[in-house]
Design a protein around this motif. Structure first.
Motif, short mmCIF file in Angstrom:
data_model
loop_
_atom_site.label_atom_id
_atom_site.label_comp_id
_atom_site.label_asym_id
_atom_site.label_seq_id
_atom_site.Cartn_x
_atom_site.Cartn_y
_atom_site.Cartn_z
N LYS A 55 -5.60 -49.91 24.10
CA LYS A 55 -5.76 -50.94 25.14
C LYS A 55 -6.89 -51.92 24.84
O LYS A 55 -6.86 -53.06 25.30
CB LYS A 55 -5.96 -50.28 26.49
N ALA A 56 -7.88 -51.50 24.06
CA ALA A 56 -8.98 -52.41 23.72
C ALA A 56 -8.51 -53.52 22.78
O ALA A 56 -9.17 -54.55 22.66
CB ALA A 56 -10.12 -51.63 23.08
N HIS A 57 -7.37 -53.31 22.12
CA HIS A 57 -6.86 -54.28 21.17
C HIS A 57 -5.43 -54.68 21.50
O HIS A 57 -4.63 -54.99 20.61
CB HIS A 57 -6.95 -53.73 19.74
N SER A 58 -5.10 -54.66 22.79
CA SER A 58 -3.77 -55.01 23.25
C SER A 58 -3.87 -55.83 24.53
O SER A 58 -4.86 -55.73 25.26
CB SER A 58 -2.96 -53.73 23.55
N HIS A 59 -2.84 -56.63 24.79
CA HIS A 59 -2.80 -57.38 26.04
C HIS A 59 -1.35 -57.57 26.50
O HIS A 59 -0.43 -57.51 25.69
CB HIS A 59 -3.50 -58.74 25.92
N VAL A 60 -1.22 -57.77 27.80
CA VAL A 60 0.08 -58.05 28.41
C VAL A 60 -0.12 -59.28 29.28
O VAL A 60 -0.86 -59.24 30.26
CB VAL A 60 0.57 -56.86 29.27
N LYS A 61 0.53 -60.38 28.88
CA LYS A 61 0.35 -61.65 29.59
C LYS A 61 1.68 -62.19 30.09
O LYS A 61 2.73 -61.86 29.56
CB LYS A 61 -0.27 -62.70 28.66
N PHE A 62 1.58 -63.05 31.11
CA PHE A 62 2.75 -63.78 31.58
C PHE A 62 2.32 -65.21 31.88
O PHE A 62 1.14 -65.48 32.14
CB PHE A 62 3.38 -63.13 32.81
N THR A 63 3.27 -66.13 31.81
CA THR A 63 3.00 -67.54 32.10
C THR A 63 4.11 -68.07 33.00
O THR A 63 5.29 -67.83 32.75
CB THR A 63 2.97 -68.37 30.80
N ILE A 64 3.70 -68.78 34.05
CA ILE A 64 4.65 -69.41 34.97
C ILE A 64 4.22 -70.86 35.16
O ILE A 64 3.02 -71.17 35.08
CB ILE A 64 4.70 -68.64 36.31
N THR A 65 5.19 -71.74 35.37
CA THR A 65 4.87 -73.16 35.56
C THR A 65 4.70 -73.45 37.05
O THR A 65 5.54 -73.06 37.86
CB THR A 65 5.98 -74.05 34.96
N HIS A 66 3.61 -74.13 37.38
CA HIS A 66 3.27 -74.48 38.76
C HIS A 66 3.53 -75.96 38.99
O HIS A 66 3.06 -76.80 38.22
CB HIS A 66 1.80 -74.14 39.02
N LEU A 67 4.32 -76.27 40.03
CA LEU A 67 4.64 -77.65 40.42
C LEU A 67 5.25 -78.46 39.28
O LEU A 67 5.13 -79.69 39.25
CB LEU A 67 3.41 -78.36 40.99
N VAL A 124 4.30 -79.04 36.43
CA VAL A 124 3.39 -79.83 35.60
C VAL A 124 2.32 -79.02 34.89
O VAL A 124 1.69 -79.52 33.95
CB VAL A 124 2.70 -80.95 36.42
N SER A 125 2.06 -77.78 35.31
CA SER A 125 1.01 -77.02 34.63
C SER A 125 1.42 -75.55 34.53
O SER A 125 2.24 -75.06 35.31
CB SER A 125 -0.32 -77.14 35.38
N ASP A 126 0.86 -74.87 33.56
CA ASP A 126 1.13 -73.45 33.36
C ASP A 126 -0.03 -72.62 33.89
O ASP A 126 -1.20 -72.99 33.72
CB ASP A 126 1.32 -73.14 31.88
N VAL A 127 0.30 -71.52 34.52
CA VAL A 127 -0.69 -70.55 34.99
C VAL A 127 -0.43 -69.26 34.25
O VAL A 127 0.70 -68.76 34.22
CB VAL A 127 -0.58 -70.34 36.52
N ASP A 128 -1.48 -68.72 33.64
CA ASP A 128 -1.38 -67.47 32.89
C ASP A 128 -1.95 -66.33 33.70
O ASP A 128 -2.89 -66.49 34.47
CB ASP A 128 -2.18 -67.56 31.58
N GLY A 129 -1.38 -65.16 33.51
CA GLY A 129 -1.89 -63.96 34.13
C GLY A 129 -1.80 -62.78 33.18
O GLY A 129 -1.11 -62.85 32.16
N SER A 149 -3.33 -54.48 39.27
CA SER A 149 -4.28 -54.91 38.24
C SER A 149 -4.00 -56.33 37.76
O SER A 149 -4.62 -56.80 36.81
CB SER A 149 -4.25 -53.95 37.05
N VAL A 150 -3.07 -57.04 38.43
CA VAL A 150 -2.75 -58.41 38.02
C VAL A 150 -3.99 -59.29 38.15
O VAL A 150 -4.77 -59.17 39.09
CB VAL A 150 -1.57 -58.99 38.84
N SER A 151 -4.18 -60.16 37.16
CA SER A 151 -5.34 -61.04 37.17
C SER A 151 -4.97 -62.40 36.58
O SER A 151 -4.39 -62.48 35.51
CB SER A 151 -6.48 -60.45 36.35
N THR A 152 -5.33 -63.46 37.33
CA THR A 152 -5.15 -64.83 36.84
C THR A 152 -6.49 -65.55 36.80
O THR A 152 -6.54 -66.77 36.72
CB THR A 152 -4.18 -65.61 37.75
N ASP A 153 -7.57 -64.79 36.90
CA ASP A 153 -8.94 -65.32 36.94
C ASP A 153 -9.19 -66.21 38.16
O ASP A 153 -10.00 -67.14 38.12
CB ASP A 153 -9.28 -66.09 35.65
N ASN A 154 -8.47 -65.93 39.26
CA ASN A 154 -8.67 -66.65 40.51
C ASN A 154 -8.45 -65.65 41.64
O ASN A 154 -7.31 -65.21 41.87
CB ASN A 154 -7.69 -67.83 40.61
#
Length: 191
Positions: free
Chosen positions: A28-40, A42-47, A76-81
């Motif tokens: 887990k220290a060298h792995s990640h699980v990410k997702f990206t969704i488009t908002h409005l 015009v922009s992408d939000v990563d989590g 544990s979901v995180s989008t830094d917001n």
């Protein structure tokens, strides 16, 4: 000539023995699980998911017969917001109280080029289970320089539709794209 053949046979036996139905766990220290969704539109939000587990079981050294399993703790979901993360954890989206886990269990691995595979499996999200196919690139296996154990690397990508999982259905595609891009990368340690 016999000596060369004997050495080749020993090397093949040792390689086969190393991979005989081996289990590999995500580092887990060298792995990640990410997702990206488009908002409005015009922009992408990563989590990301901060708490997850992934396991691979394979007998072949090229992982062409691998069984992939994955689970993530939805809380544990995180989008830094913090505000957005709180909303994502609510009943509008992940509904973490009711659906605390996302899971994926592979059902088929098909070759798609050198060290590339199409991995099909069942994804369970928001209480709905659907088949999905992911692109997997096997990056190779090395001897870890510190642990001296075997370490294999993978990159996994794919796209799912929110609508297939009744996820965030109050928010249509003008607000949030129906398609969600998945991107995971990691090192797996042989157990």
């Amino acid at each position: 000539m016999k000596k060369i053949l004997s050495l080749a046979a020993i090397a093949l036996f040792m390689q086969t023995a190393v991979f005989a139905q081996s289990t590999w766990k995500a580092d887990k220290a060298h792995s990640h699980v990410k997702f990206t969704i488009t908002h409005l539109a015009v922009s992408d939000v990563d989590g990301t998911f901060k708490d997850f587990d992934a396991t691979i079981v394979a007998a072949k050294p090229d992982f062409s017969d691998a069984k992939f399993t994955f689970s993530a703790n939805t809380a544990s979901v995180s989008t830094d917001n913090d505000n957005r993360d709180g909303h994502l954890k609510s009943a509008d989206f992940f509904d973490v109280a009711k659906y605390p886990t996302i899971t994926f269990v592979s059902t088929n691995v098909a070759a798609a080029g050198t060290n590339k595979y199409k991995v099909t499996g069942n994804l369970t999200l928001h209480g709905v289970t659907k088949p999905v196919t992911l692109d997997v690139v096997y990056r190779g296996t090395i001897t870890h320089p510190m642990t001296k154990g075997l370490d294999a690397g993978f990159k996994i990508t794919g796209t799912i539709k929110r609508s297939d999982f009744a996820f965030g259905s109050k928010y249509g595609s003008p607000m949030l794209s129906d398609e969600v891009e998945l991107n995971a990368s990691g090192e797996f340690l042989k157990q």
